[in-house]
Design a protein around this motif. Structure first.
Motif, PDB file in Angstrom:
ATOM      1  N   THR A  41       0.970  -1.163  -0.135  1.00  0.00           N
ATOM      2  CA  THR A  41       0.204   0.104  -0.042  1.00  0.00           C
ATOM      3  C   THR A  41       0.769   1.161   0.053  1.00  0.00           C
ATOM      4  N   SER A  42       2.131   1.336   0.719  1.00  0.00           N
ATOM      5  CA  SER A  42       2.842   2.430   0.857  1.00  0.00           C
ATOM      6  C   SER A  42       3.389   2.988  -0.544  1.00  0.00           C
ATOM      7  N   TYR A  43       3.333   2.037  -1.435  1.00  0.00           N
ATOM      8  CA  TYR A  43       3.841   2.144  -2.725  1.00  0.00           C
ATOM      9  C   TYR A  43       2.876   2.744  -3.688  1.00  0.00           C
ATOM     10  N   GLY A  44       1.537   2.876  -3.136  1.00  0.00           N
ATOM     11  CA  GLY A  44       0.605   3.425  -4.127  1.00  0.00           C
ATOM     12  C   GLY A  44       0.056   2.438  -5.238  1.00  0.00           C
ATOM     13  N   ILE A  45      -0.449   3.007  -6.102  1.00  0.00           N
ATOM     14  CA  ILE A  45      -1.149   1.996  -7.320  1.00  0.00           C
ATOM     15  C   ILE A  45      -0.280   0.912  -7.678  1.00  0.00           C
ATOM     16  N   PRO A  46       1.103   1.290  -7.820  1.00  0.00           N
ATOM     17  CA  PRO A  46       2.292   0.385  -8.269  1.00  0.00           C
ATOM     18  C   PRO A  46       2.116  -0.975  -7.393  1.00  0.00           C
ATOM     19  N   GLY A  47       2.060  -0.661  -6.223  1.00  0.00           N
ATOM     20  CA  GLY A  47       1.801  -1.769  -5.176  1.00  0.00           C
ATOM     21  C   GLY A  47       0.749  -2.745  -5.631  1.00  0.00           C
ATOM     22  N   ILE A  48      -0.297  -2.467  -6.487  1.00  0.00           N
ATOM     23  CA  ILE A  48      -1.338  -3.458  -6.928  1.00  0.00           C
ATOM     24  C   ILE A  48      -0.472  -4.453  -7.780  1.00  0.00           C
ATOM     25  N   ALA A  49       0.583  -3.780  -8.657  1.00  0.00           N
ATOM     26  CA  ALA A  49       1.021  -4.896  -9.382  1.00  0.00           C
ATOM     27  C   ALA A  49       2.172  -5.808  -8.473  1.00  0.00           C
ATOM     28  N   GLY A  50       2.684  -5.224  -7.373  1.00  0.00           N
ATOM     29  CA  GLY A  50       3.545  -6.005  -6.449  1.00  0.00           C
ATOM     30  C   GLY A  50       2.781  -7.101  -5.687  1.00  0.00           C
ATOM     31  N   SER A  51       1.650  -7.037  -5.631  1.00  0.00           N
ATOM     32  CA  SER A  51       0.651  -8.146  -4.837  1.00  0.00           C
ATOM     33  C   SER A  51       0.436  -9.144  -5.880  1.00  0.00           C
ATOM     34  N   LEU A  52       0.200  -8.702  -7.343  1.00  0.00           N
ATOM     35  CA  LEU A  52       0.212  -9.867  -8.009  1.00  0.00           C
ATOM     36  C   LEU A  52       1.559 -10.516  -8.341  1.00  0.00           C
TER      37      LEU A  52
END
Length: 373
Positions: A41-52
């Motif tokens: 979450t702390s990385y913002g929208i790019p964090g969504i790709a991180g969770s994938l």
């Protein structure tokens, strides 16, 4: 073994393997939302790709270690660490994992104090003392049966967590597009797992998998020995990894949509559970405390077993347990979010090295088999 037995798959057993894998790795840091907050979450929208990315890595590694367990069930030297890393590095990682268990115990005690404080209004110290005392009594009395029974809450807890995360997301869906702005506005107060900008999202994702999987290697491998076939072992690991990653994905989206409210809390998931309903909040608080208890007791026992045995020297064994509980209590007075931010990345670097070794070994074995053909 016949070809039919080699590919035999029991769907119920696959789900059991997956649920147990999730229950093993979920931990209070995960369920509280603090880990997901810092590493996604702390990385913002790019964090969504991180969770994938995390979902894919969990699935692959879950399958790798379940497969190892199945294929080497009767090995005289059963150790994923030594198998992939050799005698010396593998032995070091085995002992390092014991150190990690001790550190996880400290994080659990701190997490209990944060939960009691945030929801029930008890001082951090009082909540930590209460959890440490209950865990100590359980470890001394050998209440392993209770721990195993409560361990079954893992799969139930992750389904519950996904449901409340989706409910929070749907209720605050319009805020999702403003997540990056909210994080930018928070400035230096944003606590990230690694790095200091949103460009580190991929490192955060890999780090998250690295420290989680390092702690779970011995148990996941052992679980693979119970599979009826290689296919069943692999499917159990894959499904468990996907389920764990899916939960991280949903939690991340929910916290991005409620960032302004949850980012200031030590237990972010408890905050959006309370936002849904006070009843949901108290149920979640209880579930979280049970999960902390279910984690900290095995951590104390696992570390104590490395230095003594209840059967051989019960007095020394119980003395070690008492000492461990006291040290964990002292360490647990540090802020929950700070412990997550310091300990998990520290362990994660070793986990990343382990993952790189596994990749190199598979590449080496692949080319070796090609040359022998």
């Amino acid at each position: 073994m016949s070809e039919q037995n080699a590919t035999h798959v029991r769907p119920a057993k696959v789900f059991q393997f997956a649920g147990t894998l999730v229950g093993t790795l979920i931990g209070s840091g995960f369920a509280s939302g603090q880990e997901v907050m810092q590493f996604f979450t702390s990385y913002g929208i790019p964090g969504i790709a991180g969770s994938l990315v995390t979902t894919a890595l969990f699935a692959v590694l879950g399958a790798v270690f379940m497969n190892y367990g199945y294929k080497h069930a009767k090995s005289a030297d059963f150790s994923s660490f030594r198998f992939f890393c050799g005698k010396y590095v593998g032995t070091f990682l085995e002992w390092f994992t014991i150190l990690f268990c001790f550190l996880v115990g400290i994080i659990m005690i701190s997490g209990a104090g944060a939960t009691f404080n945030q929801y029930f209004g008890l001082p951090q110290f009082a909540g930590s003392v209460l959890m440490a005392a209950i865990a100590l009594a359980s470890a001394l009395l050998g209440m392993n049966r209770i721990v195993k029974v409560l361990g079954s809450i893992g799969p139930v807890a992750i389904v519950f967590l996904i449901i409340i995360a989706l409910a929070a997301l749907l209720t605050n869906w319009n805020n999702l597009s403003n997540a990056d702005a909210a994080i930018a506005a928070a400035g230096d107060s944003v606590v990230r797992g690694v790095g200091d900008s949103s460009s580190w999202w991929i490192v955060g994702a890999v780090m998250y998998v690295a420290y989680n999987i390092l702690a779970g290697v011995p148990f996941i491998s052992k679980m693979g020995t119970e599979a009826a076939s290689q296919k069943e072992a692999i499917l159990g690991g894959l499904f468990g990894g996907v389920l764990l990653g899916l939960c991280a994905f949903c939690l991340n989206l929910a916290m991005l949509a409620t960032y302004s409210d949850v980012s200031v809390q030590e237990v972010p998931a408890l905050q959006f559970a309370t936002m849904i309903s006070p009843v949901v909040g108290i149920v979640f608080a209880i579930v979280l405390l049970v999960m902390i208890y279910n984690t900290v007791v095995p951590m104390i026992i696992s570390v104590a077993n490395q230095f003594s045995s209840e059967e051989k020297d019960p007095v020394k064994y119980k003395g070690i347990i008492v000492a461990l509980a006291l040290v964990m209590l002292v360490g647990g007075q540090l802020p929950f979010s700070t412990l997550v931010n310091v300990i998990y990345p520290f362990v994660g670097y070793f986990g990343i090295a382990f993952m790189v070794i596994i990749l190199v070994q598979y590449i080496r074995w692949h080319f070796s088999s090609k040359k022998s053909e």
